[in-house]
Motif scaffolding. Structure first.
Motif, short mmCIF file in Angstrom:
data_model
loop_
_atom_site.label_atom_id
_atom_site.label_comp_id
_atom_site.label_asym_id
_atom_site.label_seq_id
_atom_site.Cartn_x
_atom_site.Cartn_y
_atom_site.Cartn_z
N ASN A 281 0.90 -1.40 0.02
CA ASN A 281 0.09 0.30 0.15
C ASN A 281 0.82 1.16 0.08
N GLU A 282 0.68 2.18 -0.92
CA GLU A 282 1.43 3.27 -1.19
C GLU A 282 0.75 4.45 -1.19
N LYS A 283 1.16 5.65 -0.86
CA LYS A 283 0.43 6.82 -0.85
C LYS A 283 1.40 8.18 -0.90
N LEU A 284 0.90 9.00 -1.60
CA LEU A 284 1.66 10.31 -1.94
C LEU A 284 0.89 11.41 -1.17
N VAL A 285 1.48 12.38 -0.29
CA VAL A 285 0.90 13.45 0.28
C VAL A 285 1.72 14.54 -0.30
N SER A 286 0.93 15.41 -1.15
CA SER A 286 1.47 16.88 -1.48
C SER A 286 1.33 18.04 -0.77
N ILE A 287 2.29 18.73 -0.10
CA ILE A 287 2.02 19.94 0.61
C ILE A 287 2.27 21.05 -0.26
N GLU A 288 1.10 21.96 -0.56
CA GLU A 288 1.44 22.85 -1.52
C GLU A 288 2.05 24.29 -0.72
N LEU A 289 3.15 24.65 -1.03
CA LEU A 289 3.84 25.94 -0.29
C LEU A 289 4.35 27.11 -1.59
N GLY B 175 5.27 30.37 -3.78
CA GLY B 175 6.02 31.60 -3.65
C GLY B 175 7.43 31.41 -2.84
N LYS B 176 8.06 32.58 -2.45
CA LYS B 176 9.36 32.58 -2.05
C LYS B 176 9.13 32.05 -0.59
N GLU B 177 8.37 32.50 0.40
CA GLU B 177 8.07 31.93 1.63
C GLU B 177 8.00 30.55 1.37
N GLY B 178 7.18 29.81 0.69
CA GLY B 178 6.87 28.47 0.40
C GLY B 178 8.29 27.69 0.12
N GLN B 179 8.97 28.16 -0.68
CA GLN B 179 10.30 27.45 -0.87
C GLN B 179 11.31 27.54 0.28
N GLU B 180 11.36 28.73 1.13
CA GLU B 180 11.92 28.79 2.37
C GLU B 180 11.57 27.73 3.32
N LYS B 181 10.25 27.40 3.35
CA LYS B 181 9.74 26.51 4.29
C LYS B 181 9.97 25.12 3.91
N ILE B 182 10.01 24.84 2.55
CA ILE B 182 10.27 23.35 2.25
C ILE B 182 11.86 23.07 2.66
N GLN B 183 12.77 24.04 2.47
CA GLN B 183 14.13 23.97 2.79
C GLN B 183 14.35 23.77 4.29
N LYS B 184 13.51 24.68 5.09
CA LYS B 184 13.65 24.60 6.37
C LYS B 184 13.08 23.06 6.80
N ALA B 185 12.20 22.72 6.33
CA ALA B 185 11.62 21.07 6.59
C ALA B 185 12.77 20.11 6.45
N LEU B 186 13.25 20.34 5.08
CA LEU B 186 14.08 19.43 4.89
C LEU B 186 15.45 19.31 5.64
N SER C 235 9.16 19.29 -4.80
CA SER C 235 8.84 18.71 -6.34
C SER C 235 9.90 19.64 -7.37
N GLY C 236 10.19 19.00 -8.40
CA GLY C 236 11.05 19.67 -9.44
C GLY C 236 10.12 20.63 -10.21
N THR C 237 8.88 20.54 -10.36
CA THR C 237 8.28 21.15 -11.26
C THR C 237 6.97 22.05 -10.83
N GLU C 238 6.77 21.71 -9.41
CA GLU C 238 5.55 22.61 -8.78
C GLU C 238 5.92 23.06 -7.40
N PRO C 239 5.24 24.10 -7.00
CA PRO C 239 5.41 24.67 -5.43
C PRO C 239 5.03 23.71 -4.47
N LYS C 240 5.57 22.40 -4.31
CA LYS C 240 5.03 21.40 -3.34
C LYS C 240 6.48 20.75 -2.87
#
Length: 575
Positions: free
Chosen positions: A453-461, A463-474, A535-540
């Motif tokens: 059983n597999e699942k994908l969860v996409s978290i949309e973030l 703009g600029k703030e969203g990209q910063e949040k993604i890097q912070k989480a990683l 994501s390499g193509t979307e703000p996610k």
């Protein structure tokens, strides 16, 4: 240059047309201006992708022109007689962007082949190799909403650009002035001078014939294709003509097309998010199914490189298969059919991405075939095909990723929904002749190999703030995360950015022999695993989760708990 300075430079430039300036002058929100100009639209290994609008961080004729000038400089620098093929899908501005790219390339002396009208992305991959071009471009944003468009670049092998080549192209782009550095020629003049070549049926026929040749059980298809009832939706995209043509020429006469989604339309009026991963895109097809009662339903995304398949269950309802489920079914069908027909090579290999179902491993082991993992992105599967051709180490059988993309055959080097549609129909026909649906076939595989059983969860973030949040989480997950998930110990950590695989209990490390990528993978002692990547193509930010259970109910209960436990950690990391 600050975003305000860049904004003013566009307004002042003699190269920017009046309509674009009018659009920019109408913006009153300072945040909107900042988001459009705080950076240039990023050119990565997938090329460009963004919202269609004026601005340096948007898709428009100027960002396309600048990227193409950089690509032209790269090609003329590296090749004596550079040539390129261009295709586009049904999206808003796709033809205009394709012609702008052709104009720039021709102005730089690069021989250019442009399709007469829209074509699927995989046909571009094929055409690059077929015409011996040095590169290719396809204008598409795949399955993104209508506001988006994109620009994907392919190398001479018909594969998306490698990291190294993309970096070299980016270097050339960065040296190009936004406006004055971009050379242009009228496309009609370029065509008259023989620099621009319009292509169509002469390429289509060769491609279609090669797709038909992938049929494994040829006698069965020839005798019984007419008996399979099919519903197909191109979701307003480029798959309509080639998919129907292949199936018609193979004898699949009993095919119904969803009329409301048949015609190309970049506004996607019936599917705001034209993604076959979304069950809602099949609502109209399901209404038609009440009348037709098909054996299989499938749809292809706007650039026809992904396929979504629906199968009828025991209750008579049609359910959307996941990309993993379709891939697992096709993996088993291809390998077992090749074995049955005496065509299975001893050194056969299946390739999947690191976020794709481990159930595939059970199937390949059962048939003595090799399974190879690569990073997320179909270009890595394409690179392996090329490696096999050089080293003769393996015979490529099939490759797929969980995001609804797959490929059989080697004449294309990207995921191909025309190929997938052909094989899905053959597979559905095979099981129909045995009195089984695709859902029955899938359940039989679960019984044999385990309930994965597999699942994908996409978290949309955004703009600029969203990209910063993604890097912070990683960064948090990389450096500060505990060694367990809700009490279940993590036994292995894979950090593809640092290329380190860590055995947590033993506290031992070894090198990962894959390209570097900002991806983290965690395997737990109960066999469950999860992966986190931007994501390499979307703000996610994308989170992939996988478990295995002793039956369907057990696997679903495990997934519910695992999903909650992992997302608690992710949500904490995003704060």
């Amino acid at each position: 240059m600050s975003y305000k300075e860049k904004f003013k430079s566009w307004l002042a430039s003699e190269y920017v047309d009046a309509e674009t300036k009018k659009e920019l002058e109408a913006i009153k929100d300072e945040k909107e201006i900042e988001d459009r100009f705080y950076k240039d639209l990023e050119f990565g290994t997938g090329g460009l992708r963004g919202v269609i609008a004026a601005g340096s961080n948007r898709m428009n004729i100027y960002t396309v022109g600048k990227a193409t000038q950089g690509l032209s400089d790269y090609l003329t620098k590296n090749y004596k007689d550079a040539s390129i093929a261009i295709a586009h899908d049904s999206r808003i501005m796709s033809r205009e962007f394709a012609e702008r790219a052709a104009s720039v390339l021709c102005a730089n002396g690069v021989k250019t082949y442009l399709f007469e009208s829209l074509r699927p992305t995989p046909m571009l991959s094929f055409t690059v190799r077929h015409l011996n071009c040095k590169a290719g471009i396809v204008i598409t944003a795949s399955h993104n909403p209508k506001e988006y468009n994109g620009y994907k670049v392919y190398n001479e092998d018909g594969n998306q650009l490698t990291d190294k080549a993309a970096a070299e192209v980016l270097e050339c782009i960065e040296k190009t002035d936004d406006f004055s550095g971009v050379k242009l020629i009228d496309v009609k003049k370029a065509e008259a001078e023989g620099i621009l070549n319009i292509i169509g049926e002469e390429v289509d026929k060769v491609y279609i014939d090669k797709v038909k040749d992938l049929t494994i059980r040829k006698d069965m298809v020839e005798k019984s294709a007419k008996d399979l009832k099919i519903i197909y939706t191109p979701i307003h995209g480029s798959g309509n003509i080639p998919v129907r043509r292949v199936l018609r020429e193979l004898g699949y006469e009993n095919l119904s097309v969803v009329k409301e989604q048949e015609e190309p339309d970049g506004n996607f009026p019936t599917a705001p998010y034209p993604n076959p991963e979304q069950p809602s895109v099949f609502n109209i097809a399901l209404n038609l199914a009440r009348e037709v009662e098909p054996d299989v339903i499938f749809g292809t995304d706007p650039d026809c490189d992904r396929i979504g398949v629906l199968a009828k269950d025991k209750s008579g309802e049609y359910k959307v298969l996941t990309g993993n489920q379709t891939g697992v079914l096709l993996t088993h069908y291809i390998i077992s059919s090749l074995k049955d027909t005496g065509k299975l090579p001893d050194n056969g290999a299946v390739i999947k991405t690191i976020v794709t179902s481990e159930m595939t491993r059970k199937i390949t082991e059962d048939y003595g075939m090799e399974l190879i993992d690569v990073l997320t992105g179909f270009k890595y599967i394409g690179e392996k095909i090329k490696e096999f051709e050089k080293t003769k180490s393996n015979t490529y059988l099939f490759g797929f990723e969980e995001s609804y993309g797959c490929l059989a055959g080697t004449f294309v080097r990207d995921k191909d929904a025309v190929v997938a549609a052909t094989l899905v129909c053959e597979m559905a026909l095979y099981y129909k002749k045995k009195g089984l649906s695709l859902d029955d076939a899938l359940n039989a595989l679960y019984e044999k190999y385990g309930y994965y059983n597999e699942k994908l969860v996409s978290i949309e973030l955004q703009g600029k703030e969203g990209q910063e949040k993604i890097q912070k989480a990683l960064n948090y997950l990389r450096e500060n995360m505990a060694d367990d998930v809700a009490g279940v110990k993590i036994v292995k950590k894979f950090d593809y950015k640092t290329s380190i695989e860590k055995d947590v209990p033993k506290n031992e490390e070894k090198k990962i022999e894959l390209p570097k990528s900002n991806v983290l993978r965690f395997i737990l002692e109960d066999g469950s695993w999860f992966v986190v990547r931007p994501s390499g193509t979307e703000p996610k930010m994308k989170v992939y989760l996988a478990v295995a259970g002793k039956d369907k109910n057990d696997s679903e209960a495990k997934m519910d708990k695992f999903n909650k436990d992992v997302m608690d950690i992710i949500n904490e990391a995003c704060k």
